[in-house]
Motif scaffolding. Structure first.
Motif, PDB file in Angstrom:
ATOM      1  N   UNK A  30       0.849  -1.188   0.000  1.00  0.00           N
ATOM      2  CA  UNK A  30       0.000   0.000   0.000  1.00  0.00           C
ATOM      3  C   UNK A  30       0.889   1.244   0.000  1.00  0.00           C
ATOM      4  N   UNK A  31       0.289   2.397  -0.244  1.00  0.00           N
ATOM      5  CA  UNK A  31       1.035   3.648  -0.179  1.00  0.00           C
ATOM      6  C   UNK A  31       1.658   3.834   1.206  1.00  0.00           C
ATOM      7  N   UNK A  32       0.904   3.492   2.246  1.00  0.00           N
ATOM      8  CA  UNK A  32       1.401   3.629   3.614  1.00  0.00           C
ATOM      9  C   UNK A  32       2.581   2.692   3.858  1.00  0.00           C
ATOM     10  N   UNK A  33       2.503   1.470   3.358  1.00  0.00           N
ATOM     11  CA  UNK A  33       3.614   0.525   3.509  1.00  0.00           C
ATOM     12  C   UNK A  33       4.846   1.021   2.757  1.00  0.00           C
ATOM     13  N   UNK A  34       4.627   1.598   1.582  1.00  0.00           N
ATOM     14  CA  UNK A  34       5.754   2.143   0.815  1.00  0.00           C
ATOM     15  C   UNK A  34       6.416   3.294   1.569  1.00  0.00           C
ATOM     16  N   UNK A  35       5.612   4.186   2.135  1.00  0.00           N
ATOM     17  CA  UNK A  35       6.161   5.309   2.892  1.00  0.00           C
ATOM     18  C   UNK A  35       6.956   4.798   4.089  1.00  0.00           C
ATOM     19  N   UNK A  36       6.429   3.803   4.777  1.00  0.00           N
ATOM     20  CA  UNK A  36       7.127   3.236   5.934  1.00  0.00           C
ATOM     21  C   UNK A  36       8.436   2.569   5.505  1.00  0.00           C
ATOM     22  N   UNK A  37       8.423   1.846   4.381  1.00  0.00           N
ATOM     23  CA  UNK A  37       9.650   1.203   3.889  1.00  0.00           C
ATOM     24  C   UNK A  37      10.711   2.239   3.564  1.00  0.00           C
ATOM     25  N   UNK A  38      10.306   3.331   2.926  1.00  0.00           N
ATOM     26  CA  UNK A  38      11.259   4.383   2.579  1.00  0.00           C
ATOM     27  C   UNK A  38      11.844   4.999   3.844  1.00  0.00           C
ATOM     28  N   UNK A  39      10.985   5.357   4.790  1.00  0.00           N
ATOM     29  CA  UNK A  39      11.466   5.956   6.035  1.00  0.00           C
ATOM     30  C   UNK A  39      12.400   5.029   6.796  1.00  0.00           C
ATOM     31  N   UNK A  40      11.994   3.772   6.946  1.00  0.00           N
ATOM     32  CA  UNK A  40      12.833   2.802   7.654  1.00  0.00           C
ATOM     33  C   UNK A  40      14.148   2.571   6.913  1.00  0.00           C
ATOM     34  N   UNK A  41      14.078   2.493   5.586  1.00  0.00           N
ATOM     35  CA  UNK A  41      15.279   2.273   4.785  1.00  0.00           C
ATOM     36  C   UNK A  41      16.255   3.424   4.907  1.00  0.00           C
ATOM     37  N   UNK A  42      15.743   4.657   4.861  1.00  0.00           N
ATOM     38  CA  UNK A  42      16.630   5.813   4.971  1.00  0.00           C
ATOM     39  C   UNK A  42      17.322   5.853   6.332  1.00  0.00           C
ATOM     40  N   UNK A  43      16.587   5.543   7.394  1.00  0.00           N
ATOM     41  CA  UNK A  43      17.183   5.524   8.732  1.00  0.00           C
ATOM     42  C   UNK A  43      18.255   4.434   8.808  1.00  0.00           C
ATOM     43  N   UNK A  44      17.963   3.264   8.255  1.00  0.00           N
ATOM     44  CA  UNK A  44      18.933   2.165   8.257  1.00  0.00           C
ATOM     45  C   UNK A  44      20.179   2.512   7.437  1.00  0.00           C
ATOM     46  N   UNK A  45      19.979   3.067   6.254  1.00  0.00           N
ATOM     47  CA  UNK A  45      21.117   3.428   5.409  1.00  0.00           C
ATOM     48  C   UNK A  45      21.910   4.574   6.026  1.00  0.00           C
TER      49      UNK A  45
END
Length: 161
Positions: A59-74
């Motif tokens: 979903x759009x919400x899942x995509x936003x969460x993946x991006x946010x989590x990914x940026x913090x991890x990277x």
């Protein structure tokens, strides 16, 4: 480990965090269904490849969460290999984070971008972004454009010092 993308217990986005989400999200584009990237890697949302299988949806919400989590991890990953990461201007920092999100933490940490920053050469580190314009061994127009934009953002940061 400190983050320049979020602050506080609730993880409120900082100015750098807002810039990172917009910049990286704008380059990656959003795809709610898994697709194969230019070299055949299953990818979803804003460029997420980890654990993605063809047929996956989000979903759009899942995509936003993946991006946010990914940026913090990277961000945590690049902070481990950069000397004095908090001295990097926000725009340059976001440009490096964007590159790392695209090429991977290991590649970023072994790159001339990281080496040049660690040697005290921010402009040289910005210029080194342009070297990462290939996928599958060939120059890709989209990567050329992305790296030019990352370099310009990076240099804007260096000029603001």
């Amino acid at each position: 480990m400190a983050s320049r993308l979020t602050k506080g217990v609730l993880g409120t986005l900082t100015a750098a965090g807002i810039l990172a989400v917009g910049f990286v999200g704008g380059w990656e584009g959003k795809h709610n269904t898994a697709y194969r990237d230019i070299v055949g890697v299953p990818t979803i949302c804003f460029g997420e490849t980890r654990g993605v299988e063809m047929g996956d949806t989000a979903t759009d919400e899942e995509c936003a969460a993946m991006l946010g989590d990914g940026l913090v991890e990277f961000e945590a990953g690049i902070r481990r290999c950069l000397k004095n990461p908090d001295q990097i201007p926000d725009k340059s920092y976001v440009a490096f984070l964007s590159a790392a999100y695209n090429i991977g933490q290991r590649a970023f940490c072994g790159s001339s971008m990281a080496r040049r920053w660690n040697a005290g050469n921010l402009e040289g580190a910005c210029d080194a972004l342009l070297l990462w314009n290939k996928a599958g061994g060939r120059v890709i127009r989209g990567l050329v454009n992305r790296r030019k934009a990352e370099r310009e953002l990076c240099l804007e940061g260096s000029r603001a010092q």
